[in-house]
Design a protein around this motif. Structure first.
Motif, PDB file in Angstrom:
ATOM      1  N   PRO A 152       0.816  -1.230   0.000  1.00 35.97           N
ATOM      2  CA  PRO A 152       0.000   0.000   0.000  1.00 35.97           C
ATOM      3  C   PRO A 152       0.843   1.271   0.000  1.00 35.97           C
ATOM      4  O   PRO A 152       0.705   2.136   0.864  1.00 35.97           O
ATOM      5  N   LEU A 153       1.722   1.385  -1.005  1.00 31.85           N
ATOM      6  CA  LEU A 153       2.505   2.605  -1.181  1.00 31.85           C
ATOM      7  C   LEU A 153       1.672   3.634  -1.939  1.00 31.85           C
ATOM      8  O   LEU A 153       0.716   3.296  -2.638  1.00 31.85           O
ATOM      9  N   SER A 154       2.044   4.885  -1.836  1.00 30.04           N
ATOM     10  CA  SER A 154       1.383   5.956  -2.580  1.00 30.04           C
ATOM     11  C   SER A 154       2.332   7.145  -2.631  1.00 30.04           C
ATOM     12  O   SER A 154       3.446   7.097  -2.083  1.00 30.04           O
ATOM     13  N   GLU A 155       1.895   8.218  -3.264  1.00 26.30           N
ATOM     14  CA  GLU A 155       2.714   9.428  -3.287  1.00 26.30           C
ATOM     15  C   GLU A 155       2.903   9.978  -1.878  1.00 26.30           C
ATOM     16  O   GLU A 155       3.899  10.624  -1.572  1.00 26.30           O
ATOM     17  N   GLU A 156       1.949   9.711  -1.009  1.00 23.43           N
ATOM     18  CA  GLU A 156       2.028  10.204   0.368  1.00 23.43           C
ATOM     19  C   GLU A 156       2.698   9.195   1.302  1.00 23.43           C
ATOM     20  O   GLU A 156       3.218   9.570   2.352  1.00 23.43           O
ATOM     21  N   ARG A 157       2.658   7.925   0.944  1.00 21.56           N
ATOM     22  CA  ARG A 157       3.182   6.880   1.823  1.00 21.56           C
ATOM     23  C   ARG A 157       4.418   6.255   1.195  1.00 21.56           C
ATOM     24  O   ARG A 157       4.334   5.542   0.192  1.00 21.56           O
ATOM     25  N   GLU A 158       5.562   6.475   1.802  1.00 24.83           N
ATOM     26  CA  GLU A 158       6.834   6.066   1.218  1.00 24.83           C
ATOM     27  C   GLU A 158       7.282   4.672   1.648  1.00 24.83           C
ATOM     28  O   GLU A 158       8.152   4.086   0.995  1.00 24.83           O
ATOM     29  N   VAL A 159       6.721   4.144   2.722  1.00 21.35           N
ATOM     30  CA  VAL A 159       7.151   2.853   3.257  1.00 21.35           C
ATOM     31  C   VAL A 159       5.918   2.044   3.624  1.00 21.35           C
ATOM     32  O   VAL A 159       4.985   2.575   4.248  1.00 21.35           O
ATOM     33  N   ALA A 160       5.899   0.764   3.239  1.00 21.31           N
ATOM     34  CA  ALA A 160       4.767  -0.097   3.590  1.00 21.31           C
ATOM     35  C   ALA A 160       5.231  -1.550   3.561  1.00 21.31           C
ATOM     36  O   ALA A 160       6.207  -1.899   2.872  1.00 21.31           O
ATOM     37  N   PHE A 161       4.533  -2.407   4.275  1.00 22.55           N
ATOM     38  CA  PHE A 161       4.880  -3.825   4.272  1.00 22.55           C
ATOM     39  C   PHE A 161       4.336  -4.502   3.020  1.00 22.55           C
ATOM     40  O   PHE A 161       3.219  -4.238   2.582  1.00 22.55           O
ATOM     41  N   ALA A 162       5.156  -5.383   2.453  1.00 25.12           N
ATOM     42  CA  ALA A 162       4.749  -6.115   1.255  1.00 25.12           C
ATOM     43  C   ALA A 162       3.632  -7.090   1.584  1.00 25.12           C
ATOM     44  O   ALA A 162       3.675  -7.791   2.600  1.00 25.12           O
ATOM     45  N   ARG A 163       2.644  -7.133   0.715  1.00 26.00           N
ATOM     46  CA  ARG A 163       1.583  -8.125   0.815  1.00 26.00           C
ATOM     47  C   ARG A 163       1.843  -9.305  -0.113  1.00 26.00           C
ATOM     48  O   ARG A 163       1.379 -10.410   0.146  1.00 26.00           O
ATOM     49  N   ASP A 164       2.588  -9.042  -1.188  1.00 23.68           N
ATOM     50  CA  ASP A 164       2.874 -10.095  -2.158  1.00 23.68           C
ATOM     51  C   ASP A 164       3.885  -9.550  -3.168  1.00 23.68           C
ATOM     52  O   ASP A 164       4.145  -8.347  -3.225  1.00 23.68           O
ATOM     53  N   PHE A 165       4.441 -10.464  -3.964  1.00 23.03           N
ATOM     54  CA  PHE A 165       5.261 -10.115  -5.118  1.00 23.03           C
ATOM     55  C   PHE A 165       4.788 -10.985  -6.265  1.00 23.03           C
ATOM     56  O   PHE A 165       4.700 -12.208  -6.124  1.00 23.03           O
ATOM     57  N   VAL A 166       4.446 -10.367  -7.381  1.00 22.89           N
ATOM     58  CA  VAL A 166       3.867 -11.121  -8.493  1.00 22.89           C
ATOM     59  C   VAL A 166       4.520 -10.713  -9.809  1.00 22.89           C
ATOM     60  O   VAL A 166       5.019  -9.596  -9.955  1.00 22.89           O
ATOM     61  N   ARG A 167       4.471 -11.635 -10.760  1.00 19.53           N
ATOM     62  CA  ARG A 167       4.894 -11.315 -12.122  1.00 19.53           C
ATOM     63  C   ARG A 167       3.694 -10.910 -12.975  1.00 19.53           C
ATOM     64  O   ARG A 167       3.812 -10.030 -13.831  1.00 19.53           O
ATOM     65  N   VAL A 169      -0.273  -9.602 -13.026  1.00 20.24           N
ATOM     66  CA  VAL A 169      -1.306  -8.912 -12.263  1.00 20.24           C
ATOM     67  C   VAL A 169      -2.658  -9.547 -12.576  1.00 20.24           C
ATOM     68  O   VAL A 169      -3.008  -9.735 -13.745  1.00 20.24           O
ATOM     69  N   GLY A 170      -3.412  -9.878 -11.530  1.00 16.82           N
ATOM     70  CA  GLY A 170      -4.727 -10.473 -11.708  1.00 16.82           C
ATOM     71  C   GLY A 170      -5.833  -9.512 -11.308  1.00 16.82           C
ATOM     72  O   GLY A 170      -5.579  -8.398 -10.842  1.00 16.82           O
ATOM     73  N   PRO A 171      -7.090  -9.946 -11.470  1.00 21.09           N
ATOM     74  CA  PRO A 171      -8.229  -9.084 -11.127  1.00 21.09           C
ATOM     75  C   PRO A 171      -8.293  -8.747  -9.643  1.00 21.09           C
ATOM     76  O   PRO A 171      -8.955  -7.783  -9.249  1.00 21.09           O
ATOM     77  N   GLU A 172      -7.604  -9.535  -8.837  1.00 26.13           N
ATOM     78  CA  GLU A 172      -7.599  -9.260  -7.397  1.00 26.13           C
ATOM     79  C   GLU A 172      -6.647  -8.135  -7.023  1.00 26.13           C
ATOM     80  O   GLU A 172      -6.638  -7.673  -5.880  1.00 26.13           O
ATOM     81  N   HIS A 173      -5.844  -7.677  -7.982  1.00 28.30           N
ATOM     82  CA  HIS A 173      -4.882  -6.612  -7.712  1.00 28.30           C
ATOM     83  C   HIS A 173      -5.389  -5.283  -8.258  1.00 28.30           C
ATOM     84  O   HIS A 173      -6.008  -5.237  -9.316  1.00 28.30           O
ATOM     85  N   SER A 174      -5.116  -4.228  -7.531  1.00 25.57           N
ATOM     86  CA  SER A 174      -5.489  -2.891  -8.000  1.00 25.57           C
ATOM     87  C   SER A 174      -4.278  -1.971  -7.923  1.00 25.57           C
ATOM     88  O   SER A 174      -3.401  -2.148  -7.074  1.00 25.57           O
ATOM     89  N   GLY A 175      -4.229  -0.993  -8.838  1.00 29.06           N
ATOM     90  CA  GLY A 175      -3.090  -0.085  -8.892  1.00 29.06           C
ATOM     91  C   GLY A 175      -3.123   0.942  -7.777  1.00 29.06           C
ATOM     92  O   GLY A 175      -4.073   0.985  -6.994  1.00 29.06           O
ATOM     93  N   PRO A 176      -2.082   1.759  -7.701  1.00 30.45           N
ATOM     94  CA  PRO A 176      -0.916   1.734  -8.590  1.00 30.45           C
ATOM     95  C   PRO A 176      -0.034   0.513  -8.349  1.00 30.45           C
ATOM     96  O   PRO A 176      -0.071  -0.089  -7.265  1.00 30.45           O
ATOM     97  N   PHE A 177       0.747   0.164  -9.372  1.00 30.17           N
ATOM     98  CA  PHE A 177       1.630  -0.977  -9.274  1.00 30.17           C
ATOM     99  C   PHE A 177       3.075  -0.485  -9.135  1.00 30.17           C
ATOM    100  O   PHE A 177       3.442   0.561  -9.651  1.00 30.17           O
ATOM    101  N   TRP A 178       3.875  -1.319  -8.456  1.00 27.05           N
ATOM    102  CA  TRP A 178       5.225  -0.898  -8.078  1.00 27.05           C
ATOM    103  C   TRP A 178       6.255  -1.876  -8.615  1.00 27.05           C
ATOM    104  O   TRP A 178       6.180  -3.076  -8.357  1.00 27.05           O
ATOM    105  N   HIS A 179       7.190  -1.339  -9.366  1.00 27.12           N
ATOM    106  CA  HIS A 179       8.266  -2.121  -9.982  1.00 27.12           C
ATOM    107  C   HIS A 179       9.280  -2.495  -8.905  1.00 27.12           C
ATOM    108  O   HIS A 179       9.988  -1.650  -8.381  1.00 27.12           O
TER     109      HIS A 179
END
Length: 248
Positions: A152-167, A169-179
């Motif tokens: 849950p990163l954003s322009e306002e939030r610079e640090v967040a815990f990872a929920r997953d790492f994927v190659r 993107v599925g319908p269960e994922h919503s942007g923004p996406f982070w490289h």
């Protein structure tokens, strides 16, 4: 507390590469690629810098340019294993408490990204810290070669815990996406535990080493950065790196 004297940046490097053999010693404007990476790590000024080489040729080149290198077992299966062995050889007294894993094929990485990766460990709940930059192009979201950090990163939030790492993107994922950028900072006991664990199911399925950490309950914090460094994997990437660093 994260201090220079108890931090080390370790850069694993090996000559074997299917798409770019001898990659660490590839010339970029008069300097081998591994030396460019070593220089970026030194400029970051977060602690000592050590190249963990699979072959003596790499270590000799780093030392010839004023760097510190140690030769590790060439049969080790991953960069993480190489870093752990280099640490056990170089620092049996366990002076270094924090370890940054910097890939040896990121000659264009900016020093702030290295600093921000380490800074993620200021959160005492974090076991591992890594970095990611916002994906702006839809084709990059769809590209399975670009790993996405789900956090849950954003322009306002610079640090967040990872929920997953994927190659993918599925319908269960919503942007923004982070490289996701494959630079990590570990607490040393966490690194040592990590390399002792077997490959997990999701790690094998996705070919993503960080899934082993998540599958074993390790908490990975993701720090937002502004740029994605060029990873040099092919001759074309090498030419791009030469152009980029010629302008720098």
């Amino acid at each position: 507390m994260i201090e220079n004297q108890n931090t080390i940046v370790v850069i694993p490097a090996r000559m074997a590469s299917t798409r770019l053999p001898g990659k660490p010693l590839a010339d970029i404007n008069g300097l081998p690629m591994i030396v460019h990476c070593w220089k970026r790590a030194v400029e970051a000024n977060v602690g000592q810098v050590l190249v963990a080489a699979a072959e003596i040729e790499i270590a000799d080149v780093v030392r010839a340019h004023g760097g510190d290198a140690i030769v590790t077992n060439p049969a080790l299966p991953s960069g993480s294993d190489r870093i752990a062995e280099a640490l056990s050889l170089r620092d049996p007294q366990r002076r270094f408490e924090h370890v940054v894993n910097l890939q040896g094929d990121l000659p264009t990485i900016d020093t702030l990204s290295i600093q921000r990766c380490l800074a993620g460990l200021v959160n005492e709940v974090a076991d591992i810290s890594t970095i990611a930059a916002r994906i702006e192009r839809e084709e990059d979201v769809a590209n399975p070669n670009i790993v996405k950090a789900v956090a849950p990163l954003s322009e306002e939030r610079e640090v967040a815990f990872a929920r997953d790492f994927v190659r993918r993107v599925g319908p269960e994922h919503s942007g923004p996406f982070w490289h996701h950028i494959g630079v990590y900072a570990y607490r040393r006991p966490v690194l040592e535990k990590f390399v002792s664990l077997p490959v997990s199911a999701r790690e094998a399925e996705r070919k993503l080493e960080q899934m082993r950490a998540m599958d074993n309950g390790m908490r990975i914090v993701v720090v937002r950065v502004d740029t994605v460094p060029l990873g040099v994997d092919t001759p074309d990437d090498l030419e791009t790196a030469r152009r980029m660093l010629r302008k720098a």
